[in-house]
Motif scaffolding. Structure first.
Motif, PDB file in Angstrom:
ATOM      1  N   LYS A 156       0.846  -1.185   0.000  1.00  0.00           N
ATOM      2  CA  LYS A 156       0.000   0.000   0.000  1.00  0.00           C
ATOM      3  C   LYS A 156       0.886   1.241   0.000  1.00  0.00           C
ATOM      4  CE  LYS A 156      -3.471  -0.035   2.870  1.00  0.00           C
ATOM      5  NZ  LYS A 156      -4.261  -0.191   4.115  1.00  0.00           N
ATOM      6  N   VAL A 157       0.314   2.346  -0.431  1.00  0.00           N
ATOM      7  CA  VAL A 157       1.045   3.610  -0.462  1.00  0.00           C
ATOM      8  C   VAL A 157       1.056   4.206   0.940  1.00  0.00           C
ATOM      9  CG1 VAL A 157       1.129   5.921  -1.428  1.00  0.00           C
ATOM     10  CG2 VAL A 157       0.428   3.998  -2.860  1.00  0.00           C
ATOM     11  N   SER A 158       2.234   4.469   1.456  1.00  0.00           N
ATOM     12  CA  SER A 158       2.376   5.081   2.779  1.00  0.00           C
ATOM     13  C   SER A 158       2.787   6.550   2.697  1.00  0.00           C
ATOM     14  CB  SER A 158       3.397   4.302   3.607  1.00  0.00           C
ATOM     15  OG  SER A 158       4.666   4.290   2.964  1.00  0.00           O
ATOM     16  N   ASP A 159       3.525   6.937   1.655  1.00  0.00           N
ATOM     17  CA  ASP A 159       3.944   8.320   1.465  1.00  0.00           C
ATOM     18  C   ASP A 159       3.611   8.719   0.022  1.00  0.00           C
ATOM     19  OD1 ASP A 159       5.187  10.771   1.205  1.00  0.00           O
ATOM     20  OD2 ASP A 159       6.929  10.203   2.407  1.00  0.00           O
ATOM     21  N   PRO A 160       2.506   9.439  -0.196  1.00  0.00           N
ATOM     22  CA  PRO A 160       2.106   9.752  -1.577  1.00  0.00           C
ATOM     23  C   PRO A 160       3.141  10.572  -2.345  1.00  0.00           C
ATOM     24  CG  PRO A 160       0.303  10.171  -0.033  1.00  0.00           C
ATOM     25  CD  PRO A 160       1.523   9.922   0.788  1.00  0.00           C
ATOM     26  N   VAL A 161       3.830  11.481  -1.669  1.00  0.00           N
ATOM     27  CA  VAL A 161       4.794  12.337  -2.367  1.00  0.00           C
ATOM     28  C   VAL A 161       5.953  11.505  -2.901  1.00  0.00           C
ATOM     29  CG1 VAL A 161       6.330  14.318  -2.128  1.00  0.00           C
ATOM     30  CG2 VAL A 161       4.121  14.299  -0.937  1.00  0.00           C
ATOM     31  N   ASN A 162       6.545  10.660  -2.051  1.00  0.00           N
ATOM     32  CA  ASN A 162       7.626   9.787  -2.521  1.00  0.00           C
ATOM     33  C   ASN A 162       7.130   8.811  -3.579  1.00  0.00           C
ATOM     34  OD1 ASN A 162       9.364  11.054  -0.773  1.00  0.00           O
ATOM     35  ND2 ASN A 162       9.287   9.461   0.777  1.00  0.00           N
ATOM     36  N   PHE A 163       5.898   8.344  -3.412  1.00  0.00           N
ATOM     37  CA  PHE A 163       5.341   7.401  -4.382  1.00  0.00           C
ATOM     38  C   PHE A 163       5.229   8.036  -5.769  1.00  0.00           C
ATOM     39  CE2 PHE A 163       1.621   5.543  -6.514  1.00  0.00           C
ATOM     40  CZ  PHE A 163       2.003   4.208  -6.558  1.00  0.00           C
ATOM     41  N   VAL A 186      10.490   7.688  -7.318  1.00  0.00           N
ATOM     42  CA  VAL A 186      10.796   6.577  -8.219  1.00  0.00           C
ATOM     43  C   VAL A 186       9.828   6.652  -9.391  1.00  0.00           C
ATOM     44  CG1 VAL A 186      10.924   4.062  -8.453  1.00  0.00           C
ATOM     45  CG2 VAL A 186      11.632   5.153  -6.325  1.00  0.00           C
ATOM     46  N   ARG A 187      10.366   6.509 -10.589  1.00  0.00           N
ATOM     47  CA  ARG A 187       9.526   6.657 -11.786  1.00  0.00           C
ATOM     48  C   ARG A 187       8.523   5.525 -11.891  1.00  0.00           C
ATOM     49  NH1 ARG A 187      12.336   7.892 -17.427  1.00  0.00           N
ATOM     50  NH2 ARG A 187      12.598   9.852 -16.278  1.00  0.00           N
ATOM     51  N   ASP A 188       8.955   4.275 -11.698  1.00  0.00           N
ATOM     52  CA  ASP A 188       8.072   3.111 -11.832  1.00  0.00           C
ATOM     53  C   ASP A 188       8.180   2.293 -10.546  1.00  0.00           C
ATOM     54  OD1 ASP A 188       6.524   0.985 -12.582  1.00  0.00           O
ATOM     55  OD2 ASP A 188       7.516   0.647 -14.502  1.00  0.00           O
ATOM     56  N   VAL A 189       7.259   2.533  -9.628  1.00  0.00           N
ATOM     57  CA  VAL A 189       7.313   1.856  -8.333  1.00  0.00           C
ATOM     58  C   VAL A 189       7.027   0.368  -8.480  1.00  0.00           C
ATOM     59  CG1 VAL A 189       6.280   1.748  -6.035  1.00  0.00           C
ATOM     60  CG2 VAL A 189       6.691   3.962  -7.113  1.00  0.00           C
ATOM     61  N   ALA A 190       6.073   0.022  -9.330  1.00  0.00           N
ATOM     62  CA  ALA A 190       5.736  -1.396  -9.517  1.00  0.00           C
ATOM     63  C   ALA A 190       6.940  -2.195 -10.009  1.00  0.00           C
ATOM     64  CB  ALA A 190       4.567  -1.533 -10.486  1.00  0.00           C
ATOM     65  N   GLN A 191       7.675  -1.651 -10.963  1.00  0.00           N
ATOM     66  CA  GLN A 191       8.860  -2.348 -11.457  1.00  0.00           C
ATOM     67  C   GLN A 191       9.940  -2.415 -10.396  1.00  0.00           C
ATOM     68  OE1 GLN A 191       8.943  -3.884 -14.430  1.00  0.00           O
ATOM     69  NE2 GLN A 191      10.916  -4.749 -13.807  1.00  0.00           N
ATOM     70  N   ALA A 192      10.060  -1.374  -9.584  1.00  0.00           N
ATOM     71  CA  ALA A 192      11.037  -1.397  -8.494  1.00  0.00           C
ATOM     72  C   ALA A 192      10.688  -2.488  -7.485  1.00  0.00           C
ATOM     73  CB  ALA A 192      11.088  -0.034  -7.813  1.00  0.00           C
ATOM     74  N   GLN A 210      11.031  -4.620   2.605  1.00  0.00           N
ATOM     75  CA  GLN A 210      10.617  -3.335   3.166  1.00  0.00           C
ATOM     76  C   GLN A 210      11.824  -2.438   3.407  1.00  0.00           C
ATOM     77  OE1 GLN A 210       7.237  -2.221   3.957  1.00  0.00           O
ATOM     78  NE2 GLN A 210       8.525  -0.410   3.819  1.00  0.00           N
ATOM     79  N   GLY A 211      12.934  -3.028   3.842  1.00  0.00           N
ATOM     80  CA  GLY A 211      14.148  -2.234   4.033  1.00  0.00           C
ATOM     81  C   GLY A 211      14.645  -1.630   2.728  1.00  0.00           C
ATOM     82  N   GLN A 212      14.623  -2.409   1.663  1.00  0.00           N
ATOM     83  CA  GLN A 212      15.058  -1.867   0.366  1.00  0.00           C
ATOM     84  C   GLN A 212      14.123  -0.778  -0.139  1.00  0.00           C
ATOM     85  OE1 GLN A 212      16.202  -4.425  -2.783  1.00  0.00           O
ATOM     86  NE2 GLN A 212      17.426  -5.798  -1.505  1.00  0.00           N
ATOM     87  N   MET A 213      12.820  -0.963   0.040  1.00  0.00           N
ATOM     88  CA  MET A 213      11.866   0.068  -0.383  1.00  0.00           C
ATOM     89  C   MET A 213      12.058   1.361   0.416  1.00  0.00           C
ATOM     90  SD  MET A 213      10.075  -1.188  -2.893  1.00  0.00           S
ATOM     91  CE  MET A 213      11.688  -1.836  -3.382  1.00  0.00           C
ATOM     92  N   ASP A 214      12.388   1.233   1.690  1.00  0.00           N
ATOM     93  CA  ASP A 214      12.641   2.433   2.492  1.00  0.00           C
ATOM     94  C   ASP A 214      13.911   3.151   2.030  1.00  0.00           C
ATOM     95  OD1 ASP A 214      10.384   1.842   3.914  1.00  0.00           O
ATOM     96  OD2 ASP A 214      11.444   0.862   5.567  1.00  0.00           O
ATOM     97  N   ARG A 215      14.939   2.382   1.673  1.00  0.00           N
ATOM     98  CA  ARG A 215      16.167   3.018   1.189  1.00  0.00           C
ATOM     99  C   ARG A 215      15.947   3.708  -0.154  1.00  0.00           C
ATOM    100  NH1 ARG A 215      18.372  -1.705   3.438  1.00  0.00           N
ATOM    101  NH2 ARG A 215      18.336  -2.774   1.429  1.00  0.00           N
ATOM    102  N   LEU A 216      15.102   3.138  -1.003  1.00  0.00           N
ATOM    103  CA  LEU A 216      14.798   3.764  -2.290  1.00  0.00           C
ATOM    104  C   LEU A 216      13.786   4.903  -2.177  1.00  0.00           C
ATOM    105  CD1 LEU A 216      14.518   0.599  -4.567  1.00  0.00           C
ATOM    106  CD2 LEU A 216      16.417   2.201  -4.445  1.00  0.00           C
ATOM    107  N   GLU A 217      13.158   5.051  -1.009  1.00  0.00           N
ATOM    108  CA  GLU A 217      12.129   6.077  -0.775  1.00  0.00           C
ATOM    109  C   GLU A 217      10.981   5.945  -1.778  1.00  0.00           C
ATOM    110  OE1 GLU A 217      13.993   9.873  -0.774  1.00  0.00           O
ATOM    111  OE2 GLU A 217      15.106   9.519   1.069  1.00  0.00           O
TER     112      GLU A 217
END
Length: 380
Positions: free
Chosen positions: A177-184, A188-194, A231-238
């Motif tokens: 789920k989206v937790s931070d709309p601005v970072n989302f 990152v250009r393509d969050v799903a691919q990330a 989750q740790g990697q997603m947090d590092r990528l913001e």
């Protein structure tokens, strides 16, 4: 002729479609620039239009400008108010720069200056690996009946190599789920691919560090570890997301080696069964033998202690007698004689008394013993 009908010469020709309407609008604009929209042009004596006065181009341009300004004002009036639905948030950008985040409800923004981007923060997004959902409206990743596990075309996603160099197929799903709309929106250009790339990296590394049997029997532990690392990697990528679930749905050997794998499993089960039977027999026989051995040892210890104590007692008794004998030899000898006779005589059937003054042996008549023998019943 009916009253509600007009004669053909009285009807106005209406545009048949959007193309006709657009053509009429373009023609009117051309007429406005050429000055034909101001009414019929003055005619000379011969009946032809007079060309003495040039067309008023500025009048037509003013009309077009007024129309454009009116359209912009109407558009700004309609777009300055916006509504955010429940479960969404609005991200406001002013000249392309983030300004604020608005919650569900009716809000105002400056038209033509601020832009709006809506983000659904309650929607659970998912990424599937090794399979694709047959029904797009499947509500949960745990309902395996709603999924199509036909792996054709997705083998490269599911094939992995374990720590003991065995090939295994792993199908899993990631929900977030989206937790931070601005970072989302902007980090990152393509969050799903990330999410897909990071999830494949984490899952393949964890499976590659474990043995084949451990992967088959500990999918919950592996899924929890993969979720934490993802989750740790997603947090590092913001990326601005929160991982809800990482579930390993299907773990199997490849189709080509399934028969051999089943045979190995059957042999392994037989081995475990035999081992369990042997352990059962061991648990029955060995404790019993150990108990018997301990009993024998304890009995030997008891017997040794008894003999030792008895010997020590006899030794002490003999020493005491010797000590008393050395002081009063006659009395001690007589007491010993009497004690010996008291112990021996009850076991003797016949007693003879010898007197020095008599030459013959006089038997001692024991009436008590004889009467006791007479009272015993005679066996028939």
């Amino acid at each position: 002729m009916p009253m509600n009908e007009q004669p053909p010469w009285g009807k106005k020709k209406k545009p048949a479609g959007p193309e006709d309407f657009l053509a009429i609008l373009i023609q009117k604009i051309r007429d406005a620039f050429s000055g034909q929209g101001e009414g019929p042009a003055p005619r000379n004596d011969q009946g032809s239009p007079s060309s003495e006065e040039p067309p008023n181009l500025f009048a037509g341009a003013g009309k077009i400008l007024a129309i454009v300004v009116a359209a912009l004002i109407l558009q700004g009036a309609f777009t300055c108010f916006y509504t955010i639905k429940p479960g969404e948030v609005g991200v406001i950008l002013r000249f392309g720069k983030y300004t604020r985040t608005t919650q569900p409800g009716l809000h105002f923004k400056i038209p033509f200056v601020e832009d709006l981007a809506k983000v659904d923060v309650e929607k659970v997004r998912k990424e599937e690996f090794g399979f694709r959902s047959r029904n797009a409206s499947a509500s949960t990743a745990f309902d395996r009946k709603g999924y199509d596990f036909d792996r054709k075309g997705y083998d490269m996603e599911s094939l992995m190599l374990t720590g003991d160099k065995d090939v295994i197929e792993v199908a899993w799903i990631v929900q977030y789920k989206v937790s931070d709309p601005v970072n989302f929106l902007f980090k990152v250009r393509d969050v799903a691919q990330a999410v897909r790339d990071a999830s494949e990296t984490v899952t393949r590394r964890i499976v590659g560090n474990m043995d084949f049997d451990y992967v088959l029997g500990n999918r919950e532990v592996l899924a929890a570890s993969a979720k934490r690392e993802l989750q740790g990697q997603m947090d590092r990528l913001e990326c601005g997301i929160s991982v809800v679930t990482l579930q390993l749905l299907d773990i199997n050997p490849p189709e080509q080696v399934k028969p051999a794998f089943n045979e190995v499993n059957e042999a392994d089960q037989d081995m475990k069964r035999l081992v369990n039977e042997a352990e059962e027999t061991y648990n029955k026989v060995i404790p019993k033998a150990r108990g018997s051995a301990k009993q024998i040892v304890e009995e030997a210890y008891g017997y040794a202690a008894e003999r030792t104590n008895r010997a020590a007692g006899e030794t002490n008794r003999f020493k005491a007698i010797v000590k008393e004998y050395q002081g009063t030899e006659d009395i001690t000898r007589q007491r010993l004689y009497l004690e010996a006779m008291q112990e021996i005589l009850p076991k003797v059937d016949r007693v003879y008394v010898i007197d020095k003054s008599q030459q013959n042996i006089l038997p001692l008549l024991d009436l008590t013993r004889a009467s006791a023998k007479e009272q015993q019943p005679v066996a028939k």
